[in-house]
Scaffold this motif. Structure first.
Motif, short mmCIF file in Angstrom:
data_model
loop_
_atom_site.label_atom_id
_atom_site.label_comp_id
_atom_site.label_asym_id
_atom_site.label_seq_id
_atom_site.Cartn_x
_atom_site.Cartn_y
_atom_site.Cartn_z
N ASN A 1 0.82 -1.23 0.00
CA ASN A 1 0.00 0.00 0.00
C ASN A 1 0.85 1.27 0.00
OD1 ASN A 1 -2.39 -1.35 -0.10
ND2 ASN A 1 -2.69 -1.36 2.13
N VAL A 2 1.79 1.33 -0.92
CA VAL A 2 2.63 2.53 -1.01
C VAL A 2 1.88 3.61 -1.78
CG1 VAL A 2 4.85 3.43 -1.79
CG2 VAL A 2 4.66 1.03 -1.10
N ARG A 3 1.85 4.78 -1.22
CA ARG A 3 1.26 5.93 -1.91
C ARG A 3 2.23 7.10 -1.84
NH1 ARG A 3 -3.84 4.99 -3.44
NH2 ARG A 3 -4.44 7.15 -3.80
N ILE A 4 2.39 7.76 -2.96
CA ILE A 4 3.43 8.79 -3.05
C ILE A 4 2.84 10.14 -3.41
CG2 ILE A 4 5.57 9.47 -4.23
CD1 ILE A 4 6.26 6.59 -4.48
N GLY A 5 3.17 11.12 -2.61
CA GLY A 5 2.73 12.48 -2.87
C GLY A 5 3.90 13.43 -2.78
N LYS A 6 3.59 14.69 -2.55
CA LYS A 6 4.63 15.71 -2.47
C LYS A 6 4.75 16.25 -1.06
CE LYS A 6 2.55 17.76 -5.82
NZ LYS A 6 2.01 18.71 -6.79
N HIS A 7 5.98 16.57 -0.68
CA HIS A 7 6.22 17.25 0.59
C HIS A 7 6.89 18.57 0.26
CE1 HIS A 7 6.70 17.63 4.86
NE2 HIS A 7 8.01 17.79 4.75
N ILE A 8 6.30 19.66 0.70
CA ILE A 8 6.75 20.98 0.28
C ILE A 8 7.09 21.84 1.51
CG2 ILE A 8 6.09 23.08 -0.99
CD1 ILE A 8 3.96 21.21 -2.40
N HIS A 9 8.28 22.43 1.48
CA HIS A 9 8.66 23.42 2.50
C HIS A 9 8.66 24.79 1.86
CE1 HIS A 9 11.14 20.49 5.22
NE2 HIS A 9 9.90 20.12 5.06
N LEU A 10 8.14 25.77 2.56
CA LEU A 10 8.26 27.14 2.04
C LEU A 10 8.22 28.14 3.17
CD1 LEU A 10 5.11 28.24 2.14
CD2 LEU A 10 4.94 27.01 0.00
N GLU A 11 8.63 29.37 2.87
CA GLU A 11 8.62 30.44 3.86
C GLU A 11 7.64 31.53 3.44
OE1 GLU A 11 13.30 29.63 4.74
OE2 GLU A 11 12.67 31.73 4.58
N VAL A 12 6.88 32.00 4.42
CA VAL A 12 5.87 33.04 4.15
C VAL A 12 6.16 34.24 5.03
CG1 VAL A 12 3.40 33.40 3.84
CG2 VAL A 12 4.26 31.09 4.26
N GLU A 13 6.07 35.41 4.43
CA GLU A 13 6.16 36.66 5.18
C GLU A 13 4.74 37.11 5.46
OE1 GLU A 13 9.17 38.40 5.93
OE2 GLU A 13 7.78 39.63 7.13
N ALA A 14 4.37 37.26 6.74
CA ALA A 14 3.00 37.66 7.07
C ALA A 14 2.97 38.30 8.45
CB ALA A 14 2.07 36.46 7.03
N ASP A 15 1.89 39.05 8.72
CA ASP A 15 1.77 39.77 10.01
C ASP A 15 1.42 38.82 11.14
OD1 ASP A 15 2.19 42.01 8.56
OD2 ASP A 15 0.06 42.56 8.40
N SER A 16 0.73 37.74 10.81
CA SER A 16 0.28 36.83 11.86
C SER A 16 0.23 35.42 11.32
CB SER A 16 -1.12 37.24 12.33
OG SER A 16 -2.04 37.00 11.27
N SER A 17 0.16 34.49 12.23
CA SER A 17 0.09 33.08 11.86
C SER A 17 -1.18 32.81 11.03
CB SER A 17 0.09 32.24 13.13
OG SER A 17 -0.36 30.96 12.88
N VAL A 18 -2.27 33.48 11.40
CA VAL A 18 -3.53 33.30 10.68
C VAL A 18 -3.38 33.74 9.22
CG1 VAL A 18 -5.92 34.07 10.53
CG2 VAL A 18 -4.94 33.54 12.75
N LYS A 19 -2.73 34.92 9.02
CA LYS A 19 -2.54 35.40 7.65
C LYS A 19 -1.59 34.49 6.88
CE LYS A 19 -3.78 40.20 8.41
NZ LYS A 19 -3.32 41.57 8.63
N ALA A 20 -0.56 33.99 7.56
CA ALA A 20 0.37 33.08 6.90
C ALA A 20 -0.36 31.81 6.44
CB ALA A 20 1.52 32.71 7.85
N ARG A 21 -1.21 31.27 7.32
CA ARG A 21 -1.99 30.07 6.96
C ARG A 21 -2.87 30.34 5.74
NH1 ARG A 21 -2.07 25.80 10.31
NH2 ARG A 21 -3.96 25.07 9.28
N LYS A 22 -3.46 31.53 5.72
CA LYS A 22 -4.35 31.90 4.61
C LYS A 22 -3.55 31.91 3.28
CE LYS A 22 -8.18 32.80 2.90
NZ LYS A 22 -9.11 31.66 2.87
N GLN A 23 -2.34 32.50 3.32
CA GLN A 23 -1.49 32.54 2.13
C GLN A 23 -1.16 31.14 1.64
OE1 GLN A 23 -0.01 35.22 0.25
NE2 GLN A 23 -1.70 36.23 1.29
N VAL A 24 -0.81 30.28 2.59
CA VAL A 24 -0.44 28.91 2.22
C VAL A 24 -1.64 28.18 1.62
CG1 VAL A 24 0.34 26.68 3.13
CG2 VAL A 24 1.40 28.79 3.95
N GLU A 25 -2.82 28.42 2.21
CA GLU A 25 -4.03 27.79 1.70
C GLU A 25 -4.29 28.21 0.25
OE1 GLU A 25 -7.08 27.74 4.80
OE2 GLU A 25 -8.52 27.87 3.14
#
Lengths: 84, 84
Positions: B37-61
């Motif tokens: 049952n091997v399943r392969i997807g992507k793992h992505i790291h990135l950096e976001v500049e934002a005023d708050s964690s909530v705004k950063a999450r929104k950008q990532v979304e």
């Protein structure tokens, strides 16, 4: 016993990541300029049949070293949990 | 403030994953028959500049929905942490 492994395989820090660069550019073209330093690797889920968590981890390690990661260019990390 | 996001993009459960199937077969050919049952997807790291964690999450979304994941075939999940 059955275990579920979640593995991350990422390009090493000192290696260029053209896929990540392309995504950075794509995001800028979409108007998202707050995101940078994108790096893209693989996320792998798999199931292992093993007598113990230690043996399951060993199996996953062998799979990573032999097939899933290219150790010259990539690092891997994983966690193993028992399946209910 | 700078935030680091770690994103997983995986093929949806009901979608066939040919890359995962190929890896399953490859592992069997290497003599590792306990893994399935091997399943392969992507793992992505990135950096976001934002005023708050909530705004950063929104950008990532937005980045996930617009570019990183194909929502017809893939699911995504992510975590966002402040960078020191």
């Amino acid at each position: 016993m059955k275990f579920k492994a979640k593995i991350n395989v990422m390009p090493r820090q000192e290696i260029l990541d053209p896929q990540g660069k392309a995504v950075s550019l794509g995001l800028k073209n979409l108007g998202i300029s707050t995101i940078e330093n994108v790096r893209i690797g693989k996320h792998i889920h798999l199931e292992v049949e093993a007598d113990s968590s230690v043996k399951a981890r060993k199996q996953v390690e062998i799979a990573c070293e032999k097939l899933l990661a290219n150790l010259i260019m990539e690092d891997y990390a994983f966690e193993v949990n028992m399946l209910d």
